[in-house]
Write a protein that holds these residues in place. Structure first.
Motif, PDB file in Angstrom:
ATOM      1  N   THR A 158     -21.954 -19.328 100.427  1.00 30.31           N
ATOM      2  CA  THR A 158     -22.233 -18.538 101.631  1.00 30.31           C
ATOM      3  C   THR A 158     -21.832 -17.077 101.511  1.00 30.31           C
ATOM      4  O   THR A 158     -21.818 -16.361 102.511  1.00 30.31           O
ATOM      5  CB  THR A 158     -21.496 -19.151 102.836  1.00 30.31           C
ATOM      6  OG1 THR A 158     -20.095 -19.208 102.542  1.00 30.31           O
ATOM      7  CG2 THR A 158     -22.020 -20.540 103.167  1.00 30.31           C
ATOM      8  N   THR A 159     -21.520 -16.625 100.321  1.00 26.81           N
ATOM      9  CA  THR A 159     -21.061 -15.241 100.173  1.00 26.81           C
ATOM     10  C   THR A 159     -22.153 -14.231 100.484  1.00 26.81           C
ATOM     11  O   THR A 159     -21.855 -13.075 100.758  1.00 26.81           O
ATOM     12  CB  THR A 159     -20.522 -14.983  98.762  1.00 26.81           C
ATOM     13  OG1 THR A 159     -21.541 -15.278  97.813  1.00 26.81           O
ATOM     14  CG2 THR A 159     -19.296 -15.834  98.496  1.00 26.81           C
ATOM     15  N   VAL A 160     -23.403 -14.668 100.477  1.00 28.53           N
ATOM     16  CA  VAL A 160     -24.500 -13.742 100.769  1.00 28.53           C
ATOM     17  C   VAL A 160     -24.365 -13.174 102.185  1.00 28.53           C
ATOM     18  O   VAL A 160     -24.672 -12.003 102.409  1.00 28.53           O
ATOM     19  CB  VAL A 160     -25.884 -14.405 100.535  1.00 28.53           C
ATOM     20  CG1 VAL A 160     -26.173 -15.481 101.565  1.00 28.53           C
ATOM     21  CG2 VAL A 160     -26.968 -13.358 100.524  1.00 28.53           C
ATOM     22  N   SER A 161     -23.883 -13.967 103.130  1.00 31.13           N
ATOM     23  CA  SER A 161     -23.741 -13.452 104.500  1.00 31.13           C
ATOM     24  C   SER A 161     -22.638 -12.390 104.565  1.00 31.13           C
ATOM     25  O   SER A 161     -22.789 -11.377 105.251  1.00 31.13           O
ATOM     26  CB  SER A 161     -23.473 -14.579 105.493  1.00 31.13           C
ATOM     27  OG  SER A 161     -22.283 -15.258 105.168  1.00 31.13           O
ATOM     28  N   PHE A 162     -21.533 -12.588 103.849  1.00 27.34           N
ATOM     29  CA  PHE A 162     -20.483 -11.575 103.810  1.00 27.34           C
ATOM     30  C   PHE A 162     -21.000 -10.296 103.165  1.00 27.34           C
ATOM     31  O   PHE A 162     -20.862  -9.201 103.716  1.00 27.34           O
ATOM     32  CB  PHE A 162     -19.255 -12.094 103.044  1.00 27.34           C
ATOM     33  CG  PHE A 162     -18.376 -10.996 102.516  1.00 27.34           C
ATOM     34  CD1 PHE A 162     -17.622 -10.221 103.384  1.00 27.34           C
ATOM     35  CD2 PHE A 162     -18.327 -10.705 101.158  1.00 27.34           C
ATOM     36  CE1 PHE A 162     -16.823  -9.179 102.903  1.00 27.34           C
ATOM     37  CE2 PHE A 162     -17.537  -9.677 100.668  1.00 27.34           C
ATOM     38  CZ  PHE A 162     -16.788  -8.915 101.546  1.00 27.34           C
ATOM     39  N   LYS A 163     -21.593 -10.416 101.992  1.00 23.01           N
ATOM     40  CA  LYS A 163     -22.055  -9.244 101.255  1.00 23.01           C
ATOM     41  C   LYS A 163     -23.178  -8.509 101.988  1.00 23.01           C
ATOM     42  O   LYS A 163     -23.186  -7.280 102.045  1.00 23.01           O
ATOM     43  CB  LYS A 163     -22.482  -9.637  99.846  1.00 23.01           C
ATOM     44  CG  LYS A 163     -21.303 -10.043  98.980  1.00 23.01           C
ATOM     45  CD  LYS A 163     -21.734 -10.473  97.589  1.00 23.01           C
ATOM     46  CE  LYS A 163     -20.525 -10.872  96.764  1.00 23.01           C
ATOM     47  NZ  LYS A 163     -20.904 -11.318  95.426  1.00 23.01           N
ATOM     48  N   SER A 164     -24.097  -9.238 102.572  1.00 15.48           N
ATOM     49  CA  SER A 164     -25.180  -8.573 103.308  1.00 15.48           C
ATOM     50  C   SER A 164     -24.638  -7.878 104.552  1.00 15.48           C
ATOM     51  O   SER A 164     -25.138  -6.821 104.942  1.00 15.48           O
ATOM     52  CB  SER A 164     -26.299  -9.553 103.652  1.00 15.48           C
ATOM     53  OG  SER A 164     -25.823 -10.591 104.470  1.00 15.48           O
ATOM     54  N   GLY A 165     -23.596  -8.439 105.168  1.00 15.51           N
ATOM     55  CA  GLY A 165     -22.966  -7.786 106.320  1.00 15.51           C
ATOM     56  C   GLY A 165     -22.326  -6.459 105.942  1.00 15.51           C
ATOM     57  O   GLY A 165     -22.438  -5.464 106.666  1.00 15.51           O
ATOM     58  N   VAL A 166     -21.655  -6.424 104.797  1.00 16.32           N
ATOM     59  CA  VAL A 166     -21.039  -5.182 104.318  1.00 16.32           C
ATOM     60  C   VAL A 166     -22.122  -4.154 104.002  1.00 16.32           C
ATOM     61  O   VAL A 166     -22.026  -2.986 104.400  1.00 16.32           O
ATOM     62  CB  VAL A 166     -20.151  -5.435 103.072  1.00 16.32           C
ATOM     63  CG1 VAL A 166     -19.687  -4.119 102.460  1.00 16.32           C
ATOM     64  CG2 VAL A 166     -18.950  -6.293 103.440  1.00 16.32           C
ATOM     65  N   LEU A 167     -23.168  -4.575 103.312  1.00 15.08           N
ATOM     66  CA  LEU A 167     -24.263  -3.663 102.977  1.00 15.08           C
ATOM     67  C   LEU A 167     -24.926  -3.098 104.239  1.00 15.08           C
ATOM     68  O   LEU A 167     -25.224  -1.903 104.310  1.00 15.08           O
ATOM     69  CB  LEU A 167     -25.303  -4.371 102.116  1.00 15.08           C
ATOM     70  CG  LEU A 167     -24.852  -4.728 100.703  1.00 15.08           C
ATOM     71  CD1 LEU A 167     -25.899  -5.606 100.018  1.00 15.08           C
ATOM     72  CD2 LEU A 167     -24.571  -3.498  99.880  1.00 15.08           C
ATOM     73  N   LEU A 168     -25.123  -3.945 105.228  1.00 10.74           N
ATOM     74  CA  LEU A 168     -25.727  -3.496 106.486  1.00 10.74           C
ATOM     75  C   LEU A 168     -24.824  -2.497 107.200  1.00 10.74           C
ATOM     76  O   LEU A 168     -25.293  -1.496 107.742  1.00 10.74           O
ATOM     77  CB  LEU A 168     -26.021  -4.694 107.392  1.00 10.74           C
ATOM     78  CG  LEU A 168     -26.732  -4.392 108.698  1.00 10.74           C
ATOM     79  CD1 LEU A 168     -28.090  -3.738 108.444  1.00 10.74           C
ATOM     80  CD2 LEU A 168     -26.912  -5.669 109.497  1.00 10.74           C
ATOM     81  N   ASP A 169     -23.518  -2.735 107.192  1.00  8.15           N
ATOM     82  CA  ASP A 169     -22.565  -1.808 107.818  1.00  8.15           C
ATOM     83  C   ASP A 169     -22.601  -0.441 107.135  1.00  8.15           C
ATOM     84  O   ASP A 169     -22.628   0.598 107.795  1.00  8.15           O
ATOM     85  CB  ASP A 169     -21.153  -2.397 107.775  1.00  8.15           C
ATOM     86  CG  ASP A 169     -20.157  -1.609 108.609  1.00  8.15           C
ATOM     87  OD1 ASP A 169     -20.568  -1.007 109.629  1.00  8.15           O
ATOM     88  OD2 ASP A 169     -18.969  -1.592 108.249  1.00  8.15           O
ATOM     89  N   ILE A 170     -22.630  -0.436 105.814  1.00  6.04           N
ATOM     90  CA  ILE A 170     -22.692   0.831 105.067  1.00  6.04           C
ATOM     91  C   ILE A 170     -24.001   1.549 105.378  1.00  6.04           C
ATOM     92  O   ILE A 170     -24.016   2.752 105.665  1.00  6.04           O
ATOM     93  CB  ILE A 170     -22.550   0.583 103.549  1.00  6.04           C
ATOM     94  CG1 ILE A 170     -21.134   0.092 103.228  1.00  6.04           C
ATOM     95  CG2 ILE A 170     -22.878   1.846 102.762  1.00  6.04           C
ATOM     96  CD1 ILE A 170     -20.967  -0.421 101.815  1.00  6.04           C
ATOM     97  N   LYS A 171     -25.091   0.823 105.356  1.00  9.42           N
ATOM     98  CA  LYS A 171     -26.409   1.411 105.642  1.00  9.42           C
ATOM     99  C   LYS A 171     -26.441   2.007 107.045  1.00  9.42           C
ATOM    100  O   LYS A 171     -26.922   3.130 107.245  1.00  9.42           O
ATOM    101  CB  LYS A 171     -27.482   0.332 105.500  1.00  9.42           C
ATOM    102  CG  LYS A 171     -28.871   0.774 105.867  1.00  9.42           C
ATOM    103  CD  LYS A 171     -29.819  -0.401 105.755  1.00  9.42           C
ATOM    104  CE  LYS A 171     -31.085  -0.151 106.508  1.00  9.42           C
ATOM    105  NZ  LYS A 171     -31.964  -1.316 106.517  1.00  9.42           N
TER     106      LYS A 171
END
Length: 186
Positions: A158-171
């Motif tokens: 499930t790490t994709v949800s953590f990583k995509s959340g960080v990427l979305l926050d940066i974006k």
């Protein structure tokens, strides 16, 4: 956490970086990275991208202090992106925050080493010509417990949800800062 700081604020990020935080037992060092809203980023995963595999790379660097199980040339590649293309590196890992120091130690200790063959001395003896260190960059870690992070990485995937959340926050931070004069603080 990713935040914003206006250029008009009384203290610059450089001032804050040098102050640190004083605790009763001593002091804690930390870095603050600032970016222009126009900067181009490269977000680099650590386990399985810098290291050759997720599990072994994590285990060796965190529990054994071994930093050799990494892709050959990754350090030079990231330096080239930074120096030649002026791209800013950000590291992203699903490792738990409690292993932040071990993760930073991995990034500090991994190097690309270039050799030359000594033709005047012993046959085939290699001598170090130069070494290249990993660029200094922020590391985004998982804020969950060790057991939750390991379970999410190895079992639940499930790490994709953590990583995509960080990427979305940066974006989101970069997009919102584009219309104003601001620096992004990480």
């Amino acid at each position: 956490e990713v935040g914003e700081v206006s250029r008009d604020e009384e203290k610059s990020a450089d001032d804050v970086e040098q102050e640190g935080v004083v605790m009763s037992e001593g002091s804690i060092g930390f870095n603050i990275f600032t970016y222009k809203s126009s900067d181009k980023l490269v977000v680099m995963d650590i386990d399985g991208t810098v290291t050759i595999s997720d599990v072994r790379g994590y285990f060796e660097s965190v529990f054994l202090g071994v930093y050799s199980y990494v892709h050959q040339g990754v350090v030079s590649f990231l330096n080239m992106l930074e120096e030649t293309y002026q791209l800013k590196i950000i590291f992203l890992t699903s490792r738990p925050l409690s292993h932040y120091m071990e993760t930073k130690a991995l990034l500090r200790n991994v190097r690309d080493t270039f050799y030359e063959v000594d033709t005047h001395g012993k046959k085939g003896k290699r001598q170090v010509k130069s070494t290249v260190e990993m660029p200094e960059a922020p590391v985004f870690c998982n804020l969950t417990s060790i057991s939750s992070a390991v379970y999410g990485e190895l079992i639940a995937k499930t790490t994709v949800s953590f990583k995509s959340g960080v990427l979305l926050d940066i974006k989101t931070k970069f997009r919102s800062a584009r219309g104003i004069t601001a620096e992004i603080v990480i």
